[in-house]
Design a protein around this motif. Structure first.
Motif, mmCIF file in Angstrom:
data_model
loop_
_atom_site.group_PDB
_atom_site.id
_atom_site.type_symbol
_atom_site.label_atom_id
_atom_site.label_comp_id
_atom_site.label_asym_id
_atom_site.label_seq_id
_atom_site.Cartn_x
_atom_site.Cartn_y
_atom_site.Cartn_z
ATOM 1 N N PHE A 89 5.368 -18.075 -24.185
ATOM 2 C CA PHE A 89 5.703 -17.075 -23.176
ATOM 3 C C PHE A 89 4.479 -16.882 -22.285
ATOM 4 N N SER A 90 4.551 -17.394 -21.074
ATOM 5 C CA SER A 90 3.438 -17.281 -20.145
ATOM 6 C C SER A 90 3.388 -15.881 -19.545
ATOM 7 N N ASP A 91 2.278 -15.569 -18.874
ATOM 8 C CA ASP A 91 2.158 -14.279 -18.201
ATOM 9 C C ASP A 91 3.164 -14.187 -17.059
ATOM 10 N N TYR A 92 3.588 -12.982 -16.767
ATOM 11 C CA TYR A 92 4.524 -12.768 -15.675
ATOM 12 C C TYR A 92 3.851 -13.058 -14.336
ATOM 13 N N THR A 93 4.613 -13.633 -13.427
ATOM 14 C CA THR A 93 4.126 -13.815 -12.063
ATOM 15 C C THR A 93 4.309 -12.517 -11.285
ATOM 16 N N GLU A 94 3.755 -12.499 -10.091
ATOM 17 C CA GLU A 94 3.875 -11.300 -9.260
ATOM 18 C C GLU A 94 5.332 -11.016 -8.905
ATOM 19 N N ASP A 95 6.116 -12.050 -8.638
ATOM 20 C CA ASP A 95 7.532 -11.856 -8.330
ATOM 21 C C ASP A 95 8.298 -11.343 -9.546
ATOM 22 N N ASP A 96 7.951 -11.843 -10.723
ATOM 23 C CA ASP A 96 8.611 -11.355 -11.935
ATOM 24 C C ASP A 96 8.325 -9.873 -12.150
ATOM 25 N N LEU A 97 7.070 -9.483 -11.963
ATOM 26 C CA LEU A 97 6.713 -8.072 -12.133
ATOM 27 C C LEU A 97 7.429 -7.190 -11.115
ATOM 28 N N ARG A 98 7.592 -7.708 -9.913
ATOM 29 C CA ARG A 98 8.313 -6.932 -8.899
ATOM 30 C C ARG A 98 9.767 -6.701 -9.330
ATOM 31 N N HIS A 99 10.415 -7.730 -9.844
ATOM 32 C CA HIS A 99 11.793 -7.568 -10.312
ATOM 33 C C HIS A 99 11.862 -6.597 -11.492
ATOM 34 N N ILE A 100 10.866 -6.636 -12.373
ATOM 35 C CA ILE A 100 10.875 -5.747 -13.530
ATOM 36 C C ILE A 100 10.758 -4.287 -13.107
ATOM 37 N N PHE A 101 9.824 -3.991 -12.206
ATOM 38 C CA PHE A 101 9.595 -2.602 -11.813
ATOM 39 C C PHE A 101 10.642 -2.097 -10.817
ATOM 40 N N MET A 102 11.331 -3.010 -10.152
ATOM 41 C CA MET A 102 12.368 -2.575 -9.225
ATOM 42 C C MET A 102 13.681 -2.244 -9.931
#
Length: 517
Positions: free
Chosen positions: A247-260
């Protein structure tokens, strides 16, 4: 339906089923508290695959790979090691996959189960449907301290559970009764890296990895979840190595989807993330740390607003940015302080220690200072470790020749569609496996190629000074010293020795962004 939505049945969403729930004890009768075969599953409606994939942004490939490794219903499986950095969704994805499959499993965390005895008894309590409460004097169903006793109790409990699952299969629809599907029982061990800190870790770790061969029960599957890489568990005994799932670290786009997700005013929160997400991603990509920092910052960001449902325009965004700007630096410094402390302590330079005593409010300046005080040889060593960890050893000959320069004289062939597909599959496979391990000899060979190329770019006088000062023996000792410092600073992770090669293997913890920098 009331039973399915009670607080008791949500225990699979947490990481500590072994702890007793006193609130439930005070509100329910003892008979309703008694666990049943249904407690080996979620006792909730299974989630669809589409909902599972959409609820974990950036984890589609890991979810599909985990489903492939678990296989069809009632199919035997090899042990699986799910590993990656903290707060990358390893545990949540694993548990929700079992909810999707609706299969029976036993979950134990090596954080709450902080000794072999507590771990053994936690597993037996779940398999024997025993709850630690006042009626049982808060004691376990079996007192088990030795691995040999645990194996006997475990085999007996598993046989009873599997017989129960086989006898109930086909009577009533599992979706209607809440009963898990299949006759396979999966044992999930979370936070496996904590076992290494136990007093008897030298015997417990080999025992857990060998549990499948000891039980000799094809109806049992083992899943290990760890924050450390597989090479940290190399043992000098024979056992079936778990299949790694990275499980790699989340990318910036992934984090945006998570917090949105689940935001009442998506446009307002999107404008907030446009301001804070990128600078915080340079410091940490752990969801829990970012959530703690964003919670207070968003309150500051929305202070000038009287209506939280308003859709901000460009003028309002500039005003909100001016209001929150003084608070970003202090929040970054608080978040960076915990993560940067081990790195700053690892620096032995006296000038760096003086710099640490007077911390600047900006995190970007702290990054620049760490980068500035890192020697050139340490940078070359980090790049060498990054290349050795991200590329297979078979590519070294094509990447480097005897002088460290890639061979550009080879004739380039036009890539076919089939070769492009194979390349994409290979890249996806490497991504799933994560950074690979490498021996010291390969690291030094790549380092020599890179430094020889760098020396050619120096002028003649500097190159002559370097040769007179060190020589090959001095350079080698300096490299080994730098390697030791980088291991202490957690830039390079030192694993155990491979049983086949007999040499120590290493793995880089450097991300691609830091390597490019």
């Amino acid at each position: 339906m009331a039973m399915k939505e009670s607080p008791q049945v949500t225990r699979r969403a947490t990481r500590s089923y072994s702890a007793s729930n006193t609130a439930i004890e005070s509100t329910k009768s003892p008979e309703s508290q008694k666990p049943t075969i249904n407690d080996l599953g979620f006792r909730q409606q299974p989630v669809r695959l589409e909902d599972l994939l959409s609820s974990f942004p950036g984890r589609r490939s890991q979810i599909l790979e985990l489903l492939r490794l678990l296989g069809p219903l009632n199919s035997p499986m090899f042990p699986i090691l799910v590993y990656g950095g903290p707060s990358t969704g390893k545990t949540s994805v694993t548990l929700q996959v079992f909810r999707h499959l609706n299969r029976p499993f036993i979950y134990s965390s090596c954080i709450t189960c902080y000794s072999p005895r507590i771990l053994f008894e936690s597993i037996l309590n779940q398999l024997l449907f025993h709850r630690k409460d006042s009626g049982h004097s808060y004691s376990s169903v079996k007192r088990c301290e030795r691995p040999s006793d645990f194996v006997n109790y475990l085999r007996e409990a598993l046989e009873n559970v599997i017989t129960n699952l086989k006898g109930n299969s086909g009577k009533v629809s599992s979706k209607m009764s809440g009963r898990p599907d299949g006759t396979m029982v999966y044992l999930v061990f979370d936070n496996l890296e904590r076992v290494r800190d136990w007093d008897k870790s030298s015997t417990i770790l080999p025992f857990l990895f060998n549990l499948n061969d000891i039980l000799k029960m094809p109806e049992v599957g083992l899943i290990f979840i760890s924050n450390t890489s597989p090479d940290t568990y190399y043992l000098n005994i024979g056992y079936v190595e778990p299949i790694p799932l990275y499980f790699s670290d989340y990318t910036e786009d992934d984090l945006r989807h998570i917090f949105m997700a689940n935001q009442t005013n998506s446009r307002l929160y999107a404008s907030f993330l446009d301001v804070v997400l990128r600078p915080f991603c340079r410091v940490t990509r752990q969801v829990d740390e970012l959530a703690a920092a964003f919670s207070s910052l968003f309150k500051k960001y929305s202070e000038p607003l009287s209506d939280m449902d308003v859709a901000p325009n460009e003028e309002m965004k500039r005003r909100l940015f001016s209001h929150i700007r003084p608070h970003i630096a202090s929040a970054l410094n608080e978040t960076f302080q915990v993560r940067s402390q081990p790195l700053l302590k690892a620096e032995t330079n006296q000038e760096t220690k003086k710099t640490n005593s007077s911390r600047m409010p900006g995190v970007r300046e702290d990054f620049d200072k760490i980068d500035f005080h890192m020697s050139t040889s340490a940078k070359y060593l980090l790049i060498s470790a990054f290349l050795a960890s991200r590329n297979p050893a078979t590519l070294d000959a094509s990447l480097f020749d005897s002088t460290g320069v890639s061979d550009s004289r080879k004739r380039k062939r036009k890539a076919s569609e089939k070769s492009m597909d194979q390349k994409e599959m290979a890249e996806q496979e490497l991504l799933m496996k994560g950074p690979g391990t490498f021996p010291l000899e390969r690291l030094l060979a790549i380092f020599q190629c890179i430094t020889s190329l760098a020396e050619d770019s120096l002028d003649e006088e500097e190159s002559h000074e370097l040769t007179v000062e060190g020589g090959s023996r001095g350079l080698m000792s300096d490299v080994l010293l730098q390697l030791s410092s980088l291991c202490n600073a957690n830039f390079i992770i030192k694993g155990g020795s491979c049983p086949l090669e007999g040499s120590t293997r290493y793995r880089t913890a450097v991300s691609e962004d830091l390597a490019l920098k």
